[in-house]
Design an enzyme around this catalytic site. Structure first.
Site, PDB file in Angstrom:
ATOM      1  N   ASN A   7      37.677  52.374  55.356  1.00  0.00           N
ATOM      2  CA  ASN A   7      38.398  52.231  54.068  1.00  0.00           C
ATOM      3  C   ASN A   7      37.021  52.778  53.124  1.00  0.00           C
ATOM      4  O   ASN A   7      36.071  52.069  52.746  1.00  0.00           O
ATOM      5  CB  ASN A   7      38.442  50.757  53.779  1.00  0.00           C
ATOM      6  N   LYS A  14      33.934  50.687  53.820  1.00  0.00           N
ATOM      7  CA  LYS A  14      33.885  49.210  54.683  1.00  0.00           C
ATOM      8  C   LYS A  14      34.563  49.601  55.942  1.00  0.00           C
ATOM      9  O   LYS A  14      35.369  50.552  56.260  1.00  0.00           O
ATOM     10  CB  LYS A  14      35.081  48.298  54.085  1.00  0.00           C
ATOM     11  N   ARG A  90      42.134  54.333  55.737  1.00  0.00           N
ATOM     12  CA  ARG A  90      43.136  53.724  54.701  1.00  0.00           C
ATOM     13  C   ARG A  90      43.089  55.137  53.651  1.00  0.00           C
ATOM     14  O   ARG A  90      42.097  55.556  53.192  1.00  0.00           O
ATOM     15  CB  ARG A  90      42.507  52.785  54.132  1.00  0.00           C
ATOM     16  N   HIS A 179      49.300  49.060  48.015  1.00  0.00           N
ATOM     17  CA  HIS A 179      49.432  47.674  48.684  1.00  0.00           C
ATOM     18  C   HIS A 179      50.400  48.048  49.679  1.00  0.00           C
ATOM     19  O   HIS A 179      50.559  46.689  50.386  1.00  0.00           O
ATOM     20  CB  HIS A 179      49.560  46.556  47.887  1.00  0.00           C
ATOM     21  N   HIS A 207      51.573  40.348  46.244  1.00  0.00           N
ATOM     22  CA  HIS A 207      50.207  40.620  46.698  1.00  0.00           C
ATOM     23  C   HIS A 207      49.295  40.538  45.323  1.00  0.00           C
ATOM     24  O   HIS A 207      49.537  41.362  44.313  1.00  0.00           O
ATOM     25  CB  HIS A 207      50.032  42.054  47.370  1.00  0.00           C
ATOM     26  N   GLY A 209      45.844  40.118  43.832  1.00  0.00           N
ATOM     27  CA  GLY A 209      44.358  40.268  43.667  1.00  0.00           C
ATOM     28  C   GLY A 209      43.768  40.808  42.635  1.00  0.00           C
ATOM     29  O   GLY A 209      44.439  40.642  41.559  1.00  0.00           O
ATOM     30  N   ARG A 240      43.406  45.860  34.373  1.00  0.00           N
ATOM     31  CA  ARG A 240      44.633  47.156  34.165  1.00  0.00           C
ATOM     32  C   ARG A 240      45.462  46.235  33.583  1.00  0.00           C
ATOM     33  O   ARG A 240      46.036  45.098  33.865  1.00  0.00           O
ATOM     34  CB  ARG A 240      45.047  47.722  35.612  1.00  0.00           C
ATOM     35  N   ASP A 282      37.965  37.897  36.726  1.00  0.00           N
ATOM     36  CA  ASP A 282      38.037  36.868  37.962  1.00  0.00           C
ATOM     37  C   ASP A 282      38.783  35.687  37.461  1.00  0.00           C
ATOM     38  O   ASP A 282      38.579  35.190  36.701  1.00  0.00           O
ATOM     39  CB  ASP A 282      36.887  36.612  38.368  1.00  0.00           C
ATOM     40  N   PHE A 283      39.934  35.570  38.463  1.00  0.00           N
ATOM     41  CA  PHE A 283      41.001  34.339  37.953  1.00  0.00           C
ATOM     42  C   PHE A 283      40.077  32.959  37.929  1.00  0.00           C
ATOM     43  O   PHE A 283      40.486  31.921  37.382  1.00  0.00           O
ATOM     44  CB  PHE A 283      42.294  34.371  38.840  1.00  0.00           C
ATOM     45  N   ARG A 284      39.088  32.838  38.972  1.00  0.00           N
ATOM     46  CA  ARG A 284      38.311  31.593  39.127  1.00  0.00           C
ATOM     47  C   ARG A 284      37.741  31.524  37.533  1.00  0.00           C
ATOM     48  O   ARG A 284      37.599  30.363  37.314  1.00  0.00           O
ATOM     49  CB  ARG A 284      37.333  31.745  40.267  1.00  0.00           C
ATOM     50  N   ILE A 331      44.167  35.961  44.749  1.00  0.00           N
ATOM     51  CA  ILE A 331      44.778  34.947  43.965  1.00  0.00           C
ATOM     52  C   ILE A 331      45.946  34.451  44.825  1.00  0.00           C
ATOM     53  O   ILE A 331      46.142  33.253  44.620  1.00  0.00           O
ATOM     54  CB  ILE A 331      45.240  35.635  42.738  1.00  0.00           C
ATOM     55  N   ASN A 334      44.520  31.722  47.308  1.00  0.00           N
ATOM     56  CA  ASN A 334      43.615  30.830  46.736  1.00  0.00           C
ATOM     57  C   ASN A 334      44.063  30.090  45.544  1.00  0.00           C
ATOM     58  O   ASN A 334      43.205  29.098  45.217  1.00  0.00           O
ATOM     59  CB  ASN A 334      42.334  31.491  46.624  1.00  0.00           C
ATOM     60  N   GLU A 385      45.296  44.089  55.926  1.00  0.00           N
ATOM     61  CA  GLU A 385      45.589  45.405  56.037  1.00  0.00           C
ATOM     62  C   GLU A 385      44.772  46.177  56.968  1.00  0.00           C
ATOM     63  O   GLU A 385      45.626  47.122  57.454  1.00  0.00           O
ATOM     64  CB  GLU A 385      45.043  45.843  54.566  1.00  0.00           C
TER      65      GLU A 385
HETATM   66  P1  ADP Z   1      40.824  43.054  45.695  1.00  0.00           P
HETATM   67  O1  ADP Z   1      42.121  43.489  44.864  1.00  0.00           O
HETATM   68  O2  ADP Z   1      39.650  43.773  44.950  1.00  0.00           O
HETATM   69  O3  ADP Z   1      40.871  43.265  47.174  1.00  0.00           O
HETATM   70  P2  ADP Z   1      41.327  40.235  45.949  1.00  0.00           P
HETATM   71  O4  ADP Z   1      42.249  40.037  46.866  1.00  0.00           O
HETATM   72  O5  ADP Z   1      39.919  39.743  46.582  1.00  0.00           O
HETATM   73  O6  ADP Z   1      40.879  41.447  45.369  1.00  0.00           O
HETATM   74  O7  ADP Z   1      41.341  39.310  44.846  1.00  0.00           O
HETATM   75  C1  ADP Z   1      40.412  38.956  43.862  1.00  0.00           C
HETATM   76  C2  ADP Z   1      40.934  37.894  42.863  1.00  0.00           C
HETATM   77  O8  ADP Z   1      41.211  36.783  43.689  1.00  0.00           O
HETATM   78  C3  ADP Z   1      40.073  37.327  41.817  1.00  0.00           C
HETATM   79  O9  ADP Z   1      40.605  37.126  40.684  1.00  0.00           O
HETATM   80  C4  ADP Z   1      39.472  35.979  42.352  1.00  0.00           C
HETATM   81  O10 ADP Z   1      39.349  35.020  41.329  1.00  0.00           O
HETATM   82  C5  ADP Z   1      40.388  35.548  43.293  1.00  0.00           C
HETATM   83  N1  ADP Z   1      40.092  34.774  44.501  1.00  0.00           N
HETATM   84  C6  ADP Z   1      39.418  35.317  45.488  1.00  0.00           C
HETATM   85  N2  ADP Z   1      38.833  34.309  46.417  1.00  0.00           N
HETATM   86  C7  ADP Z   1      39.235  33.347  45.640  1.00  0.00           C
HETATM   87  C8  ADP Z   1      39.190  31.825  45.914  1.00  0.00           C
HETATM   88  N3  ADP Z   1      38.327  31.640  47.250  1.00  0.00           N
HETATM   89  N4  ADP Z   1      39.543  31.137  45.321  1.00  0.00           N
HETATM   90  C9  ADP Z   1      40.015  31.420  44.132  1.00  0.00           C
HETATM   91  N5  ADP Z   1      40.475  32.556  43.823  1.00  0.00           N
HETATM   92  C10 ADP Z   1      40.004  33.830  44.461  1.00  0.00           C
END
Ligand code: ADP
Length: 397
Positions: A7, A14, A90, A179, A207, A209, A240, A282-284, A331, A334, A385
């Site tokens: 990728n 990666k 990919r 995706h 999906h 993320g 976005r 970042d959602f966290r 997201i 998790n 993936e």
């Molecule tokens: P990408 O599209 O870059 O592959 P990911 O699928 O890794 O992205 O998603 C990133 C998002 O997922 C971020 O907003 C992050 O906060 C959330 N996220 C990833 N891992 C965790 C986790 N262990 N706990 C909570 N949220 C997570």
């Protein structure tokens, strides 16, 4: 059989080496800072992590280092490159040029160059990755696996934009989605988990993320998806905007003195939950900020969940009912509060989330988080993936 999955990004690459008998990655890792100072390889194998700091002026240097590591007496997992049966790459965008996974040859790479403008941030990097592999592993069979292929089954009324039809024919401007390998993987896993044949299932796969997309899958085939001509469309994302009236961006370009290119960069990089919250993509971070009382973080999260909810409702209508909803990616896998908010108040549609199961610890397995009485099953399925890319590559051989 062993398949190397690549990728390639513009400055990163990666990889996973997958043993197709067990469908497990026997080594994985990535190169960072390709073409810029400070190159680095991180390689994971034998339960250990190996790091090599080395300048990586080009993708060819990065691939050479990856292969060196794969056959290394200590960190390596194979005796020689001959053990790699094929390479799966990919690729983000296929346009209408490729409807399915395709073996690499010179003519295919000419077509790839022609469609590169469809995904200017991603496809040129994939081309660099393929060319580097062809240089370092001449004669090795390679496949292009497209993020868009799974969406190629969308009917014309779902994938077309209401623009002059002649312009669609000439310029191929339409919805392609993204995706696809992830949506395909979790749809297949959902059918297996439910013990049903994919051909009889109506699924919505979310999906969620950094980039997020939602798909409607009927009988194992995608019939609609939220991303569009590019991955800018659909629900709001990390940075976005997601769906927006295009006249608004023209207006903003005039007001902020931006060119259209700058306007698109703004929509891709400065908007989404990052732009709304002013806190983070970042959602966290957003959830922590909301809990600390930040109202714009609350607003960004509410906008995201509401937008997802609207797609779920729309796709239930498009599917003519629903058997299961699947959440996947960072997201989706998790963040229970997002799953709760997306599906809140949908009991009338047969969707009943089980709070305890939804908030239970993520153990990396497939989890059913709906109540036993829920007509629609709600599943959390870790995406993979790379495995889809490896499977598609192996199938082509
Ligand atoms: P990408 O599209 O870059 O592959 P990911 O699928 O890794 O992205 O998603 C990133 C998002 O997922 C971020 O907003 C992050 O906060 C959330 N996220 C990833 N891992 C965790 C986790 N262990 N706990 C909570 N949220 C997570």
């Amino acid at each position: 059989m062993k398949i190397l999955v690549i990728n390639a990004g513009s400055s990163s690459l990666k990889y996973q080496l997958i043993n197709m008998e067990t469908e497990e990655a026997i080594a994985k890792g990535g190169c960072e800072r390709i073409g810029i100072p400070g190159g680095k390889l991180t390689h994971k194998a034998h339960g250990k992590t190996y790091e090599i700091e080395q300048e990586l002026p080009s993708h060819t240097d990065a691939i050479s280092l990856v292969l060196k590591e794969l056959v290394d007496p200590e960190a390596g997992v194979i005796a020689s490159m001959d053990e790699i049966d094929a390479v799966g790459h990919r690729v983000v965008a296929s346009g209408e040029a490729f409807k399915q996974t395709t073996l690499v040859d010179d003519a295919v790479m000419v077509l790839m160059d022609e469609i590169a403008e469809l995904a200017p941030l991603h496809n040129p990097a994939a081309i660099l990755g393929v060319n580097a592999c062809r240089e370092v592993m001449p004669g090795k069979k390679m496949a292009l696996v497209f993020d868009t292929s799974f969406h190629a089954t969308m009917p014309d009324y779902a994938h077309l934009y209401a623009i002059d039809y002649e312009d669609y024919k000439k310029y191929k401007v339409r919805r392609y989605g993204a995706h696809g390998t992830s949506h395909k993987y979790v749809a297949g896993e959902a059918a297996k988990y439910l013990g049903r044949d994919a051909s009889e299932l109506r699924l919505i796969t979310c999906h969620l993320g950094n980039g997020s997309s939602i798909s409607a899958v009927k009988g194992g085939k995608c019939i609609d998806t939220s991303m569009g001509f590019t991955p800018l469309a659909g629900v709001p994302m990390g940075t976005r905007s997601g769906d927006i009236d295009v006249a608004a961006i023209d207006f903003l370009c005039h007001k902020k003195g931006m060119t259209m290119d700058e306007g698109l960069s703004y929509l891709n990089k400065k908007c989404g939950v990052f732009g709304v919250s002013g806190v983070s993509s970042d959602f966290r971070d957003l959830i922590a900020a909301k809990e600390a009382g930040n109202d714009r973080a609350r607003l960004a999260l509410d906008m995201f969940s509401y937008s997802c909810k609207k797609y779920v409702g729309a796709y239930m209508a498009a599917l003519g009912g629903l058997d299961a909803i699947v959440f996947t990616a960072g997201i989706g896998e998790n963040t229970p509060t997002v799953r709760r908010d997306v599906l809140a108040g949908m009991e009338a549609f047969g969707i009943e989330l089980d709070d305890e199961k939804n908030f239970a610890k993520n153990d990396g397995s497939i989890r059913e988080i709906s109540k036993a009485s829920s007509r629609v099953k709600v599943l959390v399925i870790p995406t993979n993936e790379e495995l889809v890319i490896a499977r598609e590559t192996a199938a082509l051989l």
